[in-house]
Design an enzyme around this catalytic site. Structure first.
Site, PDB file in Angstrom:
ATOM      1  N   HIS A 206       1.691 -12.176  10.758  1.00 62.83           N
ATOM      2  CA  HIS A 206       0.678 -12.303  11.800  1.00 62.83           C
ATOM      3  C   HIS A 206       0.906 -11.298  12.910  1.00 62.83           C
ATOM      4  O   HIS A 206      -0.027 -10.834  13.547  1.00 62.83           O
ATOM      5  CB  HIS A 206       0.692 -13.711  12.384  1.00 62.83           C
ATOM      6  CG  HIS A 206       0.072 -14.695  11.463  1.00 62.83           C
ATOM      7  ND1 HIS A 206      -1.276 -14.820  11.334  1.00 62.83           N
ATOM      8  CD2 HIS A 206       0.623 -15.564  10.606  1.00 62.83           C
ATOM      9  CE1 HIS A 206      -1.535 -15.734  10.444  1.00 62.83           C
ATOM     10  NE2 HIS A 206      -0.401 -16.216   9.976  1.00 62.83           N
ATOM     11  N   GLU A 448      -9.660   1.437 -12.492  1.00 59.07           N
ATOM     12  CA  GLU A 448      -8.358   1.801 -11.941  1.00 59.07           C
ATOM     13  C   GLU A 448      -7.293   1.958 -13.029  1.00 59.07           C
ATOM     14  O   GLU A 448      -6.112   2.034 -12.739  1.00 59.07           O
ATOM     15  CB  GLU A 448      -7.915   0.801 -10.868  1.00 59.07           C
ATOM     16  CG  GLU A 448      -8.050  -0.653 -11.241  1.00 59.07           C
ATOM     17  CD  GLU A 448      -7.745  -1.609 -10.086  1.00 59.07           C
ATOM     18  OE1 GLU A 448      -7.223  -1.183  -9.046  1.00 59.07           O
ATOM     19  OE2 GLU A 448      -8.044  -2.807 -10.253  1.00 59.07           O
ATOM     20  N   ASP A 472      -4.208   2.357  -7.987  1.00 60.26           N
ATOM     21  CA  ASP A 472      -3.712   2.058  -9.328  1.00 60.26           C
ATOM     22  C   ASP A 472      -4.023   3.167 -10.306  1.00 60.26           C
ATOM     23  O   ASP A 472      -3.234   3.439 -11.210  1.00 60.26           O
ATOM     24  CB  ASP A 472      -4.298   0.722  -9.826  1.00 60.26           C
ATOM     25  CG  ASP A 472      -3.513  -0.446  -9.245  1.00 60.26           C
ATOM     26  OD1 ASP A 472      -2.273  -0.383  -9.268  1.00 60.26           O
ATOM     27  OD2 ASP A 472      -4.138  -1.399  -8.740  1.00 60.26           O
ATOM     28  N   CYS A 519     -12.423   3.101  -3.407  1.00 57.17           N
ATOM     29  CA  CYS A 519     -11.830   2.207  -2.422  1.00 57.17           C
ATOM     30  C   CYS A 519     -10.306   2.288  -2.304  1.00 57.17           C
ATOM     31  O   CYS A 519      -9.716   1.533  -1.549  1.00 57.17           O
ATOM     32  CB  CYS A 519     -12.252   0.767  -2.694  1.00 57.17           C
ATOM     33  SG  CYS A 519     -11.571   0.124  -4.216  1.00 57.17           S
TER      34      CYS A 519
HETATM   35  C1  PEP Z   1      -6.573   0.360  -5.847  1.00 56.03           C
HETATM   36  O1  PEP Z   1      -5.830   0.120  -6.793  1.00 56.03           O
HETATM   37  O2  PEP Z   1      -6.879   1.510  -5.477  1.00 56.03           O
HETATM   38  C2  PEP Z   1      -7.149  -0.739  -5.057  1.00 56.03           C
HETATM   39  C3  PEP Z   1      -8.062  -0.515  -4.145  1.00 56.03           C
HETATM   40  O3  PEP Z   1      -6.655  -1.985  -5.284  1.00 56.03           O
HETATM   41  P1  PEP Z   1      -5.233  -2.498  -4.733  1.00 56.03           P
HETATM   42  O4  PEP Z   1      -4.725  -1.443  -3.782  1.00 56.03           O
HETATM   43  O5  PEP Z   1      -5.500  -3.781  -4.080  1.00 56.03           O
HETATM   44  O6  PEP Z   1      -4.452  -2.600  -5.982  1.00 56.03           O
HETATM   45 MG    MG Z   2      -5.728  -1.890  -7.608  1.00 56.65          MG
END
Ligand code: PEP
Ligand code: MG
Length: 598
Positions: A206, A448, A472, A519
């Site tokens: 937190h 990914e 990933d 993302c």
């Molecule tokens: C990623 O793998 O790029 C992703 C956005 O998921 P995480 O980072 O939560 O594995």
């Molecule tokens: Mg991921």
């Protein structure tokens, strides 16, 4: 003179020390160290007389009640400052304080071991803290800090004293501490505390969340900070890079101050960008969405005018609150987020645990290769009830906003089909229960794994959108564990193979006519973002605080220039060459931007 006086004056002539930690709240702070005294109260271990037992038991129970009142008062005081969600931590503290097992253990120590109330409480809480800090679950480990916080308060009540406050702080300082408890973090005199560096702390603690929300630069997990730092030392805390420098030499100090000025200038400039559209110089729109790990980050996403939430990592809800496994609790929280963000969309990614993120209730025997093991959609398709509850909750919440469901860690077409079947069944159940669902709830696939990249044209026919998880994708395509510091230098988003893989997915999505957003962390790094736009990306999802800087950079560049850069990059043989080309490109953009500003 430098040094802290204890018995005699300790004179130290230490030189510059650089330390690394976790960057949990961005920005650069330069100032004077205030070491927050971490000493707990002295505990008197002398045995009490049998006739004192009853009195000590009563003292313990009274002190628990007083501590409870104190925590409630803080809760009320800070609710208006930080909002209802953040002050929930105090509810958790009260639960921990009144935990029957711990209180009973302390009472037993008074009776059976003839310890004072303070010594008994100290021992009983120490055991509970020890147990929590040894669990593998990062969220539960962070709760050990809450337990230390209430223990400190309780012991002060038992000692008849007041807990230490920040009253000593009468000028601008940077706090250095073993740890800052959540309640200390919300009580920081914000005008005076310009940053903090702590030895302990994790990303989901937190304290880290609140630092971000209060926008104080912070670095946690800085090994050795307490041994090295002295009161009134000069210090640089770089919360963007995770760097702490004690007693910086003149050149580093100048560099940090100029980066700080630049950061502030950029922040000021960025604020002006809030209401500007996210477009390139030649008018191509780049839709910027926010990645959100915990609901506290939603307000910043809204403030920075994200087009919506492009990735809501639902697993952090599970880490925080075991109750979330219940359908009602989940539905409520999803609805709340949707209402906040509405009419903009929210993409909820279904539970993505396993690998680096281990959820305690699911903990299976240790796997030899967890990153290649039971994770993401594989768990959801095995533990179908868990998935069903999550999907039902999402569907029930979908009536109040624009909701999409995103499936993580897809590596086969069958996984998509199987998940879609389960979603369709849940939809039918919810509909029969009388919920009027929107006609369509979009379902997307995370791309990914290299397997999913090459199946993208097939997967695209089965889903409504793609989201490329570059974190990933880099890990699996370059065979580099994303969390292993030994090979961190090989985890390189500039590797030409990464650009080629992203391009394949963008092309497959375009051919199938579905949108695709990117993302991973890569999307938020300006140099990489330029490259991604050049490769054809038009939607990025990034940490909310990065949105304004990206808008600034896009406004400097022409989409055609970025495309030419990407075409060159796709032919390059090494990551170093790609990085240099991107750096040169950005440098030229900045120079041109400055020149045009006049
Ligand atoms: C990623 O793998 O790029 C992703 C956005 O998921 P995480 O980072 O939560 O594995
Ligand atoms: Mg991921």
């Amino acid at each position: 003179m430098k040094g802290r006086s204890s018995a005699g004056r300790r004179k130290t002539r230490k030189g510059q020390v650089q330390m690394r930690g976790l960057p949990v709240s961005p920005g650069i702070a330069v100032g004077e160290v205030f070491v927050l005294d971490a000493r707990d109260l002295e505990i008197d271990e002398v045995r009490i007389a049998p006739e004192e037992i009853e009195k000590e038991e009563r003292r313990l129970l009274d002190a628990i009640a007083e501590t409870r009142d104190e925590v409630l008062k803080i809760r009320t005081r800070y609710r208006s400052v930080v909002g209802e969600d953040l002050v929930r931590v105090f509810d958790a503290q009260i639960l921990l304080l009144e935990d029957e097992a711990v209180v009973d253990a302390a009472l037993a120590e008074i009776r059976e071991e003839r310890r004072s109330a303070a010594a008994a409480a100290h021992h009983a809480f120490a055991r509970a803290i020890e147990t929590l800090s040894r669990t593998e679950n990062e969220y539960l480990r962070d709760r050990a800090e809450d337990l230390k916080d209430v223990r400190r308060r309780l012991l002060h009540h038992l000692a008849g004293g007041r807990r230490r406050s920040f009253a000593h702080i009468d000028k601008n300082v940077i706090l250095v501490a073993d740890d800052l408890t959540p309640s200390e973090t919300v009580q920081l005199p914000r005008g005076k505390v310009k940053g903090f560096a702590t030895r302990q702390g994790g990303r989901t603690s937190h304290t880290a969340i609140m630092a971000r929300s209060l926008q104080i630069p912070a670095v946690v997990g800085v090994e050795g900070i307490l041994e090295e730092a002295d009161h009134r030392d000069r210090i640089i805390v770089d919360g963007s890079e995770g760097l702490v420098v004690l007693r910086p030499e003149a050149e580093l100090l100048r560099g940090a101050k100029s980066r700080q000025r630049r950061y502030m200038e950029v922040s000021r400039e960025r604020l002006r960008l809030r209401d500007l559209p996210s477009v390139t110089r030649d008018g191509v729109e780049i839709r910027l969405f926010a990645n959100v790990d915990v609901p506290e980050e939603v307000p910043l996403a809204i403030e920075n005018r994200a087009r919506g939430i492009g990735l809501f990592r639902t697993e952090f809800l599970y880490f925080r609150d075991v109750e979330i496994a219940r359908e009602e609790a989940q539905t409520t929280i999803y609805r709340k987020i949707l209402r906040r963000v509405s009419p903009d969309p929210v993409v909820f990614r279904t539970l993505d645990v396993g690998g680096d993120k281990v959820l305690d209730p699911l903990s299976a025997p240790r796997e030899p290769n967890p990153m290649l093991g039971w994770r993401g959609i594989r768990i959801s398709l095995d533990l179908r009830d868990l998935f069903r509850v999550q999907v039902r909750s999402l569907l029930r919440a979908s009536t109040v906003g624009n909701l999409s469901i995103l499936l993580p860690m897809i590596s086969t077409l069958e996984e998509v089909l199987d998940a879609k079947r389960l979603i369709a069944e849940a939809r039918e159940e919810v509909r029969l229960e009388g919920v009027r669902l929107p006609e369509k709830v979009r379902v997307g696939a995370m791309i990914e794994t290299p397997g999913a990249v090459f199946l993208a044209p097939h997967i695209a026919r089965e889903v409504d959108f793609f989201s490329i998880g570059t974190n990933d994708l880099i890990q699996y395509s370059l065979a580099v564990d994303r969390d292993n510091v030994k090979v961190a230098h090989l985890f390189d988003p500039f590797h030409p193979a990464v650009s080629s893989l992203v391009k394949l997915v963008l092309d497959a999505a375009r051919d199938a006519g579905i949108p695709v957003s990117i993302c991973g962390e890569m999307a938020g790094e300006p140099l990489c973002a330029i490259l991604l736009i050049g490769l054809g990306a038009r939607e990025l999802s990034v940490h909310p605080y990065l949105i304004l800087e990206l808008k600034r950079i896009f406004s400097l560049m022409e989409s055609g220039e970025a495309r030419a850069l990407a075409e060159e990059v796709l032919r390059m043989p090494s990551a170093r060459r790609v990085r240099e080309a991107a750096e040169q490109f950005l440098h030229e953009l900045e120079v041109r931007g400055e020149r045009e500003k006049g």
